[in-house]
Structure formats: structure tokens, C-alpha cells
Design a protein around this motif. Structure first.
Motif, PDB file in Angstrom:
ATOM      1  N   LEU A  84      99.659  -0.295 -18.728  1.00  0.00           N
ATOM      2  CA  LEU A  84     100.275   0.064 -17.448  1.00  0.00           C
ATOM      3  C   LEU A  84     101.128  -1.083 -16.922  1.00  0.00           C
ATOM      4  CD1 LEU A  84     100.692   1.927 -14.981  1.00  0.00           C
ATOM      5  CD2 LEU A  84      98.812   0.689 -13.930  1.00  0.00           C
ATOM      6  N   VAL A  85     100.607  -2.294 -16.973  1.00  0.00           N
ATOM      7  CA  VAL A  85     101.352  -3.445 -16.469  1.00  0.00           C
ATOM      8  C   VAL A  85     102.676  -3.570 -17.213  1.00  0.00           C
ATOM      9  CG1 VAL A  85     101.353  -5.969 -16.300  1.00  0.00           C
ATOM     10  CG2 VAL A  85      99.318  -4.672 -15.604  1.00  0.00           C
ATOM     11  N   ARG A  86     102.659  -3.418 -18.539  1.00  0.00           N
ATOM     12  CA  ARG A  86     103.901  -3.493 -19.327  1.00  0.00           C
ATOM     13  C   ARG A  86     104.904  -2.436 -18.866  1.00  0.00           C
ATOM     14  NH1 ARG A  86     100.506  -4.742 -23.480  1.00  0.00           N
ATOM     15  NH2 ARG A  86     100.269  -2.586 -24.155  1.00  0.00           N
ATOM     16  N   LYS A  87     104.435  -1.215 -18.657  1.00  0.00           N
ATOM     17  CA  LYS A  87     105.331  -0.135 -18.251  1.00  0.00           C
ATOM     18  C   LYS A  87     105.932  -0.387 -16.876  1.00  0.00           C
ATOM     19  CE  LYS A  87     103.220   3.419 -21.106  1.00  0.00           C
ATOM     20  NZ  LYS A  87     102.296   4.545 -21.171  1.00  0.00           N
ATOM     21  N   VAL A  88     105.123  -0.851 -15.952  1.00  0.00           N
ATOM     22  CA  VAL A  88     105.625  -1.076 -14.594  1.00  0.00           C
ATOM     23  C   VAL A  88     106.549  -2.290 -14.556  1.00  0.00           C
ATOM     24  CG1 VAL A  88     104.989  -1.568 -12.204  1.00  0.00           C
ATOM     25  CG2 VAL A  88     103.706   0.133 -13.502  1.00  0.00           C
ATOM     26  N   VAL A  89     106.230  -3.345 -15.292  1.00  0.00           N
ATOM     27  CA  VAL A  89     107.104  -4.514 -15.353  1.00  0.00           C
ATOM     28  C   VAL A  89     108.445  -4.125 -15.974  1.00  0.00           C
ATOM     29  CG1 VAL A  89     107.426  -6.771 -16.478  1.00  0.00           C
ATOM     30  CG2 VAL A  89     105.292  -6.255 -15.281  1.00  0.00           C
ATOM     31  N   ASP A  90     108.411  -3.278 -17.000  1.00  0.00           N
ATOM     32  CA  ASP A  90     109.648  -2.787 -17.602  1.00  0.00           C
ATOM     33  C   ASP A  90     110.463  -2.001 -16.566  1.00  0.00           C
ATOM     34  OD1 ASP A  90     111.469  -2.185 -19.868  1.00  0.00           O
ATOM     35  OD2 ASP A  90     110.736  -0.132 -19.566  1.00  0.00           O
ATOM     36  N   PHE A  91     109.791  -1.155 -15.796  1.00  0.00           N
ATOM     37  CA  PHE A  91     110.488  -0.408 -14.760  1.00  0.00           C
ATOM     38  C   PHE A  91     111.097  -1.356 -13.731  1.00  0.00           C
ATOM     39  CE2 PHE A  91     110.783   1.526 -10.599  1.00  0.00           C
ATOM     40  CZ  PHE A  91     111.596   2.612 -10.876  1.00  0.00           C
ATOM     41  N   GLN A  92     110.324  -2.368 -13.313  1.00  0.00           N
ATOM     42  CA  GLN A  92     110.840  -3.334 -12.338  1.00  0.00           C
ATOM     43  C   GLN A  92     112.082  -4.031 -12.880  1.00  0.00           C
ATOM     44  OE1 GLN A  92     107.023  -5.423 -11.771  1.00  0.00           O
ATOM     45  NE2 GLN A  92     107.363  -5.189  -9.572  1.00  0.00           N
ATOM     46  N   SER A  93     112.058  -4.395 -14.146  1.00  0.00           N
ATOM     47  CA  SER A  93     113.192  -5.065 -14.775  1.00  0.00           C
ATOM     48  C   SER A  93     114.413  -4.149 -14.803  1.00  0.00           C
ATOM     49  CB  SER A  93     112.805  -5.488 -16.198  1.00  0.00           C
ATOM     50  OG  SER A  93     113.905  -5.971 -16.890  1.00  0.00           O
ATOM     51  N   GLN A  94     114.206  -2.891 -15.172  1.00  0.00           N
ATOM     52  CA  GLN A  94     115.314  -1.944 -15.210  1.00  0.00           C
ATOM     53  C   GLN A  94     115.838  -1.636 -13.808  1.00  0.00           C
ATOM     54  OE1 GLN A  94     114.990   1.441 -17.859  1.00  0.00           O
ATOM     55  NE2 GLN A  94     113.366   0.413 -19.004  1.00  0.00           N
ATOM     56  N   LEU A  95     114.957  -1.633 -12.849  1.00  0.00           N
ATOM     57  CA  LEU A  95     115.351  -1.429 -11.458  1.00  0.00           C
ATOM     58  C   LEU A  95     116.232  -2.586 -10.984  1.00  0.00           C
ATOM     59  CD1 LEU A  95     114.887   0.365  -8.906  1.00  0.00           C
ATOM     60  CD2 LEU A  95     113.012  -1.184  -8.357  1.00  0.00           C
ATOM     61  N   ALA A  96     115.791  -3.799 -11.283  1.00  0.00           N
ATOM     62  CA  ALA A  96     116.541  -4.990 -10.868  1.00  0.00           C
ATOM     63  C   ALA A  96     117.925  -5.046 -11.503  1.00  0.00           C
ATOM     64  CB  ALA A  96     115.745  -6.246 -11.213  1.00  0.00           C
ATOM     65  N   SER A  97     118.042  -4.539 -12.739  1.00  0.00           N
ATOM     66  CA  SER A  97     119.326  -4.568 -13.429  1.00  0.00           C
ATOM     67  C   SER A  97     120.190  -3.340 -13.125  1.00  0.00           C
ATOM     68  CB  SER A  97     119.106  -4.686 -14.939  1.00  0.00           C
ATOM     69  OG  SER A  97     118.551  -3.487 -15.451  1.00  0.00           O
ATOM     70  N   GLY A  98     119.665  -2.415 -12.326  1.00  0.00           N
ATOM     71  CA  GLY A  98     120.424  -1.232 -11.960  1.00  0.00           C
ATOM     72  C   GLY A  98     120.365  -0.106 -12.974  1.00  0.00           C
ATOM     73  N   LYS A  99     119.552  -0.259 -14.024  1.00  0.00           N
ATOM     74  CA  LYS A  99     119.447   0.771 -15.051  1.00  0.00           C
ATOM     75  C   LYS A  99     118.538   1.924 -14.635  1.00  0.00           C
ATOM     76  CE  LYS A  99     120.245  -2.439 -18.837  1.00  0.00           C
ATOM     77  NZ  LYS A  99     119.639  -3.131 -19.969  1.00  0.00           N
ATOM     78  N   LYS A 100     117.685   1.695 -13.651  1.00  0.00           N
ATOM     79  CA  LYS A 100     116.767   2.723 -13.151  1.00  0.00           C
ATOM     80  C   LYS A 100     116.830   2.746 -11.639  1.00  0.00           C
ATOM     81  CE  LYS A 100     113.840   4.017 -16.653  1.00  0.00           C
ATOM     82  NZ  LYS A 100     113.263   5.261 -16.986  1.00  0.00           N
ATOM     83  N   VAL A 101     116.411   3.878 -11.080  1.00  0.00           N
ATOM     84  CA  VAL A 101     116.290   4.017  -9.634  1.00  0.00           C
ATOM     85  C   VAL A 101     114.912   4.610  -9.341  1.00  0.00           C
ATOM     86  CG1 VAL A 101     118.764   4.323  -9.212  1.00  0.00           C
ATOM     87  CG2 VAL A 101     117.330   6.320  -9.646  1.00  0.00           C
TER      88      VAL A 101
END
Length: 133
Positions: A84-101
């Protein structure tokens, strides 16, 4: 209306973990409320960061007690936490780079993961800890 309604069927019988779970549900509900209210990325990121921080606190508590009492499924449980931590950290990273919302997809993932984790994975340690603490 809450995104996740707390139910006593979520109780694992370890007070500190039950309180943690209630707080995690509250944080997911806060994140969902922010999404529905149209909060900006910075506000949503703040709530998500708080959820991640508290999730790590909770996981640390569970894992420490599991180690202390030699819980037989410790490694598997720790692996579920790490996943779970890996998935959420990945989401946070993609959010910060603008790849996810922020989206309902994220909310659905968090809700499903938490409820499945509590009702299946955590319930497996319920009897184990009730006999030891």
C-alpha cells in the motif's frame, strides 16, 4: 454523508488499532469530502499527506506488536503494508509531477483497500492478540 460509514464489524478487538482504524476512516472521509467540495490540489495534497503519515504510524504500531508477540503471519502482513505504501507514494509522485489528479478512482482504491485490509487481513490477528494482550 460519509464516504465510509464506521461499523462495529470493523472492530478487531485491540483498542489502539480500532482507534487507528476509526481515524483512518475519518481521514479518507475528509479526503473524499475535499474532492466533492472541489478543494484545490494543495488542500487535497495536505489531507493525503496526513493520511499517509498516520497510516505509517498505524502500520508501525501493528508491526511492533506483531514482532513482540511473534505473530505467525507477520511477514505477509508487513508485505501488505509495504504494498500500500508503495502504491500511495507512487500516486503522490505522479500527482506532484502532474501525471495524476485526485479522482473517485483514488478514493475507491483507498476505501476498498482499507476495508478489505481491516475485514480480512487484520481480522486474522484479532483472536491472536485477544489471547495475548
Amino acid at each position: 454523508m460519509d464516504y465510509i460509514s464506521w461499523d462495529d464489524s470493523f472492530l478487531v478487538g485491540v483498542e489502539v488499532f480500532d482507534n487507528d482504524h476509526k481515524y483512518l476512516v475519518k481521514l479518507i472521509n475528509n479526503l473524499h469530502s475535499g474532492l466533492m467540495a472541489g478543494f484545490g490540489v494543495s488542500e487535497m495534497t495536505f489531507i493525503l499527506d496526513d493520511l499517509v503519515r498516520y497510516t505509517n504510524v498505524h502500520f508501525g504500531r501493528e508491526e511492533a506488536l506483531m514482532k513482540k508477540h511473534a505473530y505467525p503471519d507477520y511477514e505477509e502482513h508487513r508485505g501488505a503494508h509495504a504494498d500500500l505504501v508503495r502504491k500511495v507514494v507512487d500516486f503522490q509522485s505522479q500527482l506532484a509531477s502532474g501525471k495524476k489528479v485526485f479522482s473517485i478512482e483514488l478514493m475507491s482504491f483507498l476505501k476498498d483497500w482499507l476495508l478489505t485490509h481491516i475485514l480480512k487481513t487484520d481480522m486474522r490477528y484479532s483472536g491472536f492478540f485477544k489471547q495475548r494482550i
